[in-house]
Design a protein around this motif. Structure first.
Motif, PDB file in Angstrom:
ATOM      1  N   HIS A 264      26.413   4.918 -10.004  1.00  0.00           N
ATOM      2  CA  HIS A 264      26.084   6.319 -10.257  1.00  0.00           C
ATOM      3  C   HIS A 264      24.874   6.456 -11.181  1.00  0.00           C
ATOM      4  CE1 HIS A 264      30.315   6.686  -8.986  1.00  0.00           C
ATOM      5  NE2 HIS A 264      30.029   7.936  -8.651  1.00  0.00           N
ATOM      6  N   SER A 265      24.821   5.610 -12.193  1.00  0.00           N
ATOM      7  CA  SER A 265      23.766   5.754 -13.201  1.00  0.00           C
ATOM      8  C   SER A 265      22.375   5.509 -12.620  1.00  0.00           C
ATOM      9  CB  SER A 265      24.017   4.798 -14.371  1.00  0.00           C
ATOM     10  OG  SER A 265      23.955   3.442 -13.954  1.00  0.00           O
ATOM     11  N   VAL A 266      22.273   4.666 -11.592  1.00  0.00           N
ATOM     12  CA  VAL A 266      20.968   4.408 -10.958  1.00  0.00           C
ATOM     13  C   VAL A 266      20.527   5.637 -10.173  1.00  0.00           C
ATOM     14  CG1 VAL A 266      19.728   2.953  -9.312  1.00  0.00           C
ATOM     15  CG2 VAL A 266      21.388   1.931 -10.885  1.00  0.00           C
ATOM     16  N   PHE A 267      21.470   6.277  -9.498  1.00  0.00           N
ATOM     17  CA  PHE A 267      21.159   7.526  -8.813  1.00  0.00           C
ATOM     18  C   PHE A 267      20.679   8.582  -9.808  1.00  0.00           C
ATOM     19  CE2 PHE A 267      23.203  11.661  -7.432  1.00  0.00           C
ATOM     20  CZ  PHE A 267      22.179  12.026  -6.578  1.00  0.00           C
ATOM     21  N   VAL A 268      21.370   8.678 -10.944  1.00  0.00           N
ATOM     22  CA  VAL A 268      20.956   9.614 -11.992  1.00  0.00           C
ATOM     23  C   VAL A 268      19.553   9.286 -12.481  1.00  0.00           C
ATOM     24  CG1 VAL A 268      21.431  10.372 -14.354  1.00  0.00           C
ATOM     25  CG2 VAL A 268      23.301  10.164 -12.719  1.00  0.00           C
ATOM     26  N   LEU A 269      19.232   8.011 -12.615  1.00  0.00           N
ATOM     27  CA  LEU A 269      17.900   7.596 -13.062  1.00  0.00           C
ATOM     28  C   LEU A 269      16.813   8.086 -12.100  1.00  0.00           C
ATOM     29  CD1 LEU A 269      16.037   5.894 -14.919  1.00  0.00           C
ATOM     30  CD2 LEU A 269      16.541   3.931 -13.421  1.00  0.00           C
ATOM     31  N   LEU A 270      17.037   7.929 -10.803  1.00  0.00           N
ATOM     32  CA  LEU A 270      16.049   8.390  -9.813  1.00  0.00           C
ATOM     33  C   LEU A 270      15.851   9.900  -9.907  1.00  0.00           C
ATOM     34  CD1 LEU A 270      17.023   6.322  -6.627  1.00  0.00           C
ATOM     35  CD2 LEU A 270      15.393   5.743  -8.433  1.00  0.00           C
ATOM     36  N   LEU A 271      16.954  10.632 -10.023  1.00  0.00           N
ATOM     37  CA  LEU A 271      16.855  12.092 -10.166  1.00  0.00           C
ATOM     38  C   LEU A 271      16.091  12.469 -11.427  1.00  0.00           C
ATOM     39  CD1 LEU A 271      20.485  13.166  -9.215  1.00  0.00           C
ATOM     40  CD2 LEU A 271      18.455  13.250  -7.767  1.00  0.00           C
ATOM     41  N   THR A 272      16.336  11.742 -12.491  1.00  0.00           N
ATOM     42  CA  THR A 272      15.715  12.056 -13.775  1.00  0.00           C
ATOM     43  C   THR A 272      14.203  11.907 -13.704  1.00  0.00           C
ATOM     44  OG1 THR A 272      17.685  11.338 -14.976  1.00  0.00           O
ATOM     45  CG2 THR A 272      15.629  11.459 -16.217  1.00  0.00           C
ATOM     46  N   VAL A 273      13.747  10.765 -13.214  1.00  0.00           N
ATOM     47  CA  VAL A 273      12.300  10.528 -13.214  1.00  0.00           C
ATOM     48  C   VAL A 273      11.590  11.468 -12.243  1.00  0.00           C
ATOM     49  CG1 VAL A 273      12.498   8.140 -13.986  1.00  0.00           C
ATOM     50  CG2 VAL A 273      12.513   8.617 -11.556  1.00  0.00           C
ATOM     51  N   PHE A 274      12.232  11.782 -11.104  1.00  0.00           N
ATOM     52  CA  PHE A 274      11.599  12.706 -10.157  1.00  0.00           C
ATOM     53  C   PHE A 274      11.496  14.110 -10.751  1.00  0.00           C
ATOM     54  CE2 PHE A 274      11.786  15.753  -6.614  1.00  0.00           C
ATOM     55  CZ  PHE A 274      10.691  15.331  -5.874  1.00  0.00           C
ATOM     56  N   SER A 275      12.577  14.591 -11.340  1.00  0.00           N
ATOM     57  CA  SER A 275      12.573  15.946 -11.889  1.00  0.00           C
ATOM     58  C   SER A 275      11.658  16.067 -13.098  1.00  0.00           C
ATOM     59  CB  SER A 275      13.997  16.367 -12.255  1.00  0.00           C
ATOM     60  OG  SER A 275      14.800  16.409 -11.097  1.00  0.00           O
ATOM     61  N   LEU A 276      11.609  15.027 -13.939  1.00  0.00           N
ATOM     62  CA  LEU A 276      10.675  15.039 -15.059  1.00  0.00           C
ATOM     63  C   LEU A 276       9.237  15.075 -14.566  1.00  0.00           C
ATOM     64  CD1 LEU A 276      12.323  12.547 -17.594  1.00  0.00           C
ATOM     65  CD2 LEU A 276      12.193  15.039 -17.746  1.00  0.00           C
ATOM     66  N   GLY A 277       8.968  14.385 -13.472  1.00  0.00           N
ATOM     67  CA  GLY A 277       7.632  14.424 -12.885  1.00  0.00           C
ATOM     68  C   GLY A 277       7.263  15.822 -12.409  1.00  0.00           C
ATOM     69  N   ILE A 278       8.195  16.474 -11.703  1.00  0.00           N
ATOM     70  CA  ILE A 278       7.952  17.848 -11.233  1.00  0.00           C
ATOM     71  C   ILE A 278       7.715  18.781 -12.414  1.00  0.00           C
ATOM     72  CG2 ILE A 278       9.107  19.867 -10.260  1.00  0.00           C
ATOM     73  CD1 ILE A 278       8.256  18.308  -8.015  1.00  0.00           C
ATOM     74  N   GLY A 279       8.566  18.683 -13.448  1.00  0.00           N
ATOM     75  CA  GLY A 279       8.406  19.540 -14.621  1.00  0.00           C
ATOM     76  C   GLY A 279       7.084  19.310 -15.317  1.00  0.00           C
ATOM     77  N   THR A 280       6.680  18.047 -15.457  1.00  0.00           N
ATOM     78  CA  THR A 280       5.397  17.733 -16.101  1.00  0.00           C
ATOM     79  C   THR A 280       4.235  18.279 -15.298  1.00  0.00           C
ATOM     80  OG1 THR A 280       6.347  15.709 -17.050  1.00  0.00           O
ATOM     81  CG2 THR A 280       3.943  15.847 -16.932  1.00  0.00           C
ATOM     82  N   GLY A 281       4.250  18.063 -13.989  1.00  0.00           N
ATOM     83  CA  GLY A 281       3.163  18.570 -13.149  1.00  0.00           C
ATOM     84  C   GLY A 281       3.068  20.079 -13.179  1.00  0.00           C
ATOM     85  N   SER A 282       4.227  20.749 -13.179  1.00  0.00           N
ATOM     86  CA  SER A 282       4.235  22.216 -13.208  1.00  0.00           C
ATOM     87  C   SER A 282       3.618  22.745 -14.495  1.00  0.00           C
ATOM     88  CB  SER A 282       5.673  22.736 -13.065  1.00  0.00           C
ATOM     89  OG  SER A 282       6.234  22.345 -11.826  1.00  0.00           O
ATOM     90  N   LEU A 283       3.953  22.112 -15.638  1.00  0.00           N
ATOM     91  CA  LEU A 283       3.406  22.557 -16.917  1.00  0.00           C
ATOM     92  C   LEU A 283       1.924  22.221 -17.044  1.00  0.00           C
ATOM     93  CD1 LEU A 283       6.340  21.659 -19.341  1.00  0.00           C
ATOM     94  CD2 LEU A 283       5.735  23.904 -18.418  1.00  0.00           C
ATOM     95  N   LEU A 284       1.512  21.077 -16.506  1.00  0.00           N
ATOM     96  CA  LEU A 284       0.100  20.700 -16.584  1.00  0.00           C
ATOM     97  C   LEU A 284      -0.795  21.651 -15.801  1.00  0.00           C
ATOM     98  CD1 LEU A 284       0.175  16.796 -16.315  1.00  0.00           C
ATOM     99  CD2 LEU A 284      -0.577  18.166 -18.269  1.00  0.00           C
ATOM    100  N   CYS A 285      -0.228  22.346 -14.816  1.00  0.00           N
ATOM    101  CA  CYS A 285      -1.033  23.291 -14.027  1.00  0.00           C
ATOM    102  C   CYS A 285      -1.699  24.337 -14.915  1.00  0.00           C
ATOM    103  CB  CYS A 285      -0.171  23.980 -12.978  1.00  0.00           C
ATOM    104  SG  CYS A 285       0.183  22.953 -11.552  1.00  0.00           S
ATOM    105  N   GLU A 286      -0.989  24.780 -15.948  1.00  0.00           N
ATOM    106  CA  GLU A 286      -1.550  25.796 -16.855  1.00  0.00           C
ATOM    107  C   GLU A 286      -2.816  25.263 -17.530  1.00  0.00           C
ATOM    108  OE1 GLU A 286      -1.795  29.164 -19.623  1.00  0.00           O
ATOM    109  OE2 GLU A 286      -1.018  28.844 -17.612  1.00  0.00           O
ATOM    110  N   ARG A 287      -2.767  24.028 -18.014  1.00  0.00           N
ATOM    111  CA  ARG A 287      -3.928  23.449 -18.700  1.00  0.00           C
ATOM    112  C   ARG A 287      -5.052  23.129 -17.714  1.00  0.00           C
ATOM    113  NH1 ARG A 287      -5.128  21.145 -23.485  1.00  0.00           N
ATOM    114  NH2 ARG A 287      -3.024  21.552 -24.229  1.00  0.00           N
ATOM    115  N   LEU A 288      -4.706  22.548 -16.575  1.00  0.00           N
ATOM    116  CA  LEU A 288      -5.729  22.131 -15.619  1.00  0.00           C
ATOM    117  C   LEU A 288      -6.389  23.309 -14.911  1.00  0.00           C
ATOM    118  CD1 LEU A 288      -3.944  19.042 -14.013  1.00  0.00           C
ATOM    119  CD2 LEU A 288      -5.772  19.038 -15.708  1.00  0.00           C
ATOM    120  N   SER A 289      -5.686  24.445 -14.826  1.00  0.00           N
ATOM    121  CA  SER A 289      -6.243  25.601 -14.125  1.00  0.00           C
ATOM    122  C   SER A 289      -6.946  26.572 -15.053  1.00  0.00           C
ATOM    123  CB  SER A 289      -5.131  26.349 -13.378  1.00  0.00           C
ATOM    124  OG  SER A 289      -4.214  26.915 -14.291  1.00  0.00           O
ATOM    125  N   GLY A 290      -6.876  26.341 -16.365  1.00  0.00           N
ATOM    126  CA  GLY A 290      -7.526  27.249 -17.302  1.00  0.00           C
ATOM    127  C   GLY A 290      -6.889  28.616 -17.345  1.00  0.00           C
ATOM    128  N   GLY A 291      -5.602  28.719 -16.990  1.00  0.00           N
ATOM    129  CA  GLY A 291      -4.896  29.994 -17.084  1.00  0.00           C
ATOM    130  C   GLY A 291      -5.058  30.908 -15.893  1.00  0.00           C
TER     131      GLY A 291
END
Length: 628
Positions: A264-291
């Motif tokens: 189970h914990s390996v499945f959780v690990l895959l979900l964690t890294v994928f979702s953290l990636g999505i969250g990081t990319g979504s937040l970076l859009c604000e900086r990369l797009s200049g608002g």
């Protein structure tokens, strides 16, 4: 201009209660769904005789089925009913569903749980149009990208936590099922409490008559959306992302168990890294797009989805472990860090892909039709996710491995991207412009809010380099029709970019009087249609960094179209590689160095009756100052 921090929205009532309502809804959806899938993946024999691989395809498909059937009706309801009231009704429905699910858990009845799963799909279908129609109604235009980024981050963090908590709770023996039943009900109640803080958001179409035929309304929604080509193709792009993501996520449980040989914990690990990636990319859009809404990030995101999807397949080939491992054991295996890095980067580039598309759809569709447009997109999303499930089933029947499914999806993504960007070249042009001003130059934009959000206007600017139009286009929140020397259209790369951007070629009267007159007709037509038109009144590039006199073309334009004229000035481009600076090319390159600074300053609009060449020349010169 300095932009407010996007996280400051979380302290404001117009955003925070809605954010938490959405967050806990996404959290609960995925806590319940993941607990059910994990339980059936690892303990299938005690519940059903259907194979785990098939269940991991069929159950998510049942969850999204309501999106196909009820999205159009949900969009109508969201346009007709005040949004805070609707949000509360949806949350009460969620509490009822979780009570039903509790009965299913306690009675060990798979079919009652499937009914609850479909109910949660209906819950998400009803809330979906509210989710994205609420933002443009309550946020300022300059806050929209940041707000969407925070919502997407919150959604995927909610998905992540829901999946992690669901996987962890259901595996707790002997009371895992009871913990899941109690937790889902508690989270539904918390979301209900948050919904009571959402401020009033008036319905844009309170007199709308809701159709009793959801299928006919679905067709009408999609037909209406097709009238705006850019919005419709953006909806297609958004739906494609859900095809890609649904196929990836639906295979993670089996990939973790049968390919990585994890628990189970390996499945959780895959979900964690994928979702953290999505969250990081979504937040970076604000900086990369200049608002601003920067659709140039969409091709960038698409490239990353294919590159790292292909590398995930290659990295999976290098994973050789066959022994059962937990999270600590899998992290010690050769090749696992490359797999995790690929999954993170797929998430990051997925954020770059999806956030600008959401913002574009919200800003360019009919304001009175936002909820129904979002509902139409949800229908398409659901159809694409069903298609991804069908594709996964076909590939499994053909004997494909899960890494091979990842490879096929990444290659298909590249083909889809080429198709969409060939239909809407604006995406690719904005990407090239974004790349230019974020790699070669550091661009400061001054008073860009003086460019109107809608309506016709003529922009006038000094002419310093061959990339002036690209810099201006990248800085503008709206597409611009540039009037350019016809010789530039013959240049191999720049000419193609400007042609795809619907630039208007012009020639001096002594060279081609017919082309000159046609240019003025095209300019008048563009202004009549409410477009922005940009001209360089000097008529030629500067040879010494100083401004040439403005020619009389602007007068001819204003005589035909009484629209405001907005002066602008480029600062810092003189001496770059693509100017006519007579100095030594290599010396100039080393003197300026990488990431050289430049600026675009926007002046106050000038009334048509004041817009003489001399007055505009002085305005642009004052804006530029001494910095060439």
């Amino acid at each position: 201009m300095s932009q407010p921090n996007q996280f400051s929205l979380l302290s404001q009532r117009r955003f925070a209660p809605f954010f938490w309502t959405q967050f806990f809804g996404a959290f609960n959806d995925n806590l319940f769904k993941t607990a059910l899938l994990v339980m059936l993946t690892f303990e299938a024999l005690s519940w059903t005789s259907v194979s785990p691989a098939t269940l991991n395809i069929v159950l998510p498909a049942l969850f999204i089925l309501p999106f196909v059937v009820f999205s159009a009706t949900a969009g109508q309801i969201a346009d007709k009913v005040e949004k805070s009231r609707l949000a509360r009704a949806v949350k009460w429905f969620e509490v009822a569903i979780m009570l039903v699910a509790g009965i299913g858990w306690m009675s060990h009845s798979l079919w009652i749980l499937v009914v609850a799963l479909v109910g949660m799909g209906i819950h998400s279908t009803l809330f979906g149009p509210v989710k994205y129609a609420y933002l443009p109604q309550n946020l300022k235009p300059e806050e929209l990208v940041g707000g969407n980024g925070v919502i997407e981050m919150g959604t995927f963090v909610g998905i992540l936590l829901g999946e992690v908590v669901g996987a962890l709770l259901v595996s707790q023996k002997p009371y895992g099922i009871e913990l899941v039943a109690a937790s889902t009900l508690l989270v539904a109640v918390i979301g209900l409490v948050a919904s009571y803080r959402i401020p009033l958001s008036p319905a844009p179409a309170p007199s709308l008559k809701i159709s009793r035929n959801p299928f006919a309304e679905s067709l009408r929604n999609l037909s209406f959306s097709r009238q705006n080509r850019t919005v419709f193709l953006s909806m297609l792009g958004n739906s494609w992302f859900w095809f890609y993501g649904a196929l990836m996520l639906s295979q993670f449980p089996v990939y973790a168990k049968d390919y990585l040989h994890g628990d189970h914990s390996v499945f959780v690990l895959l979900l964690t890294v994928f979702s953290l990636g999505i969250g990081t990319g979504s937040l970076l859009c604000e900086r990369l797009s200049g608002g601003k809404v920067e659709i140039g990030l969409v091709p960038f995101g698409s490239i990353g989805l294919s590159v790292f999807g292909i590398d995930l397949y290659l990295a999976s080939l290098g994973y050789t472990n066959t022994a059962a491992v937990d999270i600590a054991g899998v992290l010690a295996q050769p090749g696992i860090w490359r797999i995790l890095a690929d999954i993170v980067m797929i998430g990051v580039f997925g954020g770059f892909f999806i956030v600008p598309l959401f913002a574009l759809i919200q800003t360019r569709c009919d304001p009175a039709h936002v909820s129904r447009t979002i509902a139409g997109m949800n229908i398409m999303n659901a159809l694409f996710m069903v298609a991804s499930a069908l594709m996964a089933m076909v590939l499994l029947k053909m004997g494909a491995t899960i890494p091979q499914m990842f490879l096929a999806t990444a290659i298909l993504n590249a083909l889809v991207a080429v198709y969409i960007f060939s239909l809407v070249p604006e995406f690719l042009m904005r990407f090239l412009a974004w790349l230019l001003i974020h790699t070669i130059h550091r661009v400061k934009i001054v008073d860009v809010d003086r460019i109107p959000d809608e309506g016709a206007a003529v922009l006038v600017c000094n002419h310093v380099s061959y990339v002036d139009a690209i810099v201006i286009g990248a800085a503008s929140p709206r597409p611009i029709r540039f009037v350019m020397d016809h010789n530039i259209f013959k240049m191999p790369v720049l000419g193609w970019i400007f042609r795809t951007a619907k630039a208007i070629p012009i020639a001096p009267a002594k060279e081609d009087p017919w082309l000159m007159e046609k240019a003025y007709i095209d300019i008048a037509q563009a202004l009549h249609e409410g477009d922005l038109v940009c001209i360089f009144p000097e008529g030629k590039l500067t040879r010494d960094g100083e401004m040439n006199e403005f020619r009389g073309g602007i007068v001819k334009i204003i005589e035909r179209s009484k629209v405001p004229v907005i002066p602008m000035a480029l600062r810092g481009l003189w001496g770059s590689l693509l100017t006519r600076d007579p100095g030594n090319l290599f010396e100039r390159s080393f003197t300026r160095g990488p990431r050289s600074r430049l600026a675009l300053a926007v002046g106050a609009p000038v009334a048509p009756q004041q817009a003489t060449p001399e007055y505009l020349h002085q305005q642009v010169k004052d804006l530029r100052g001494e910095w060439k």
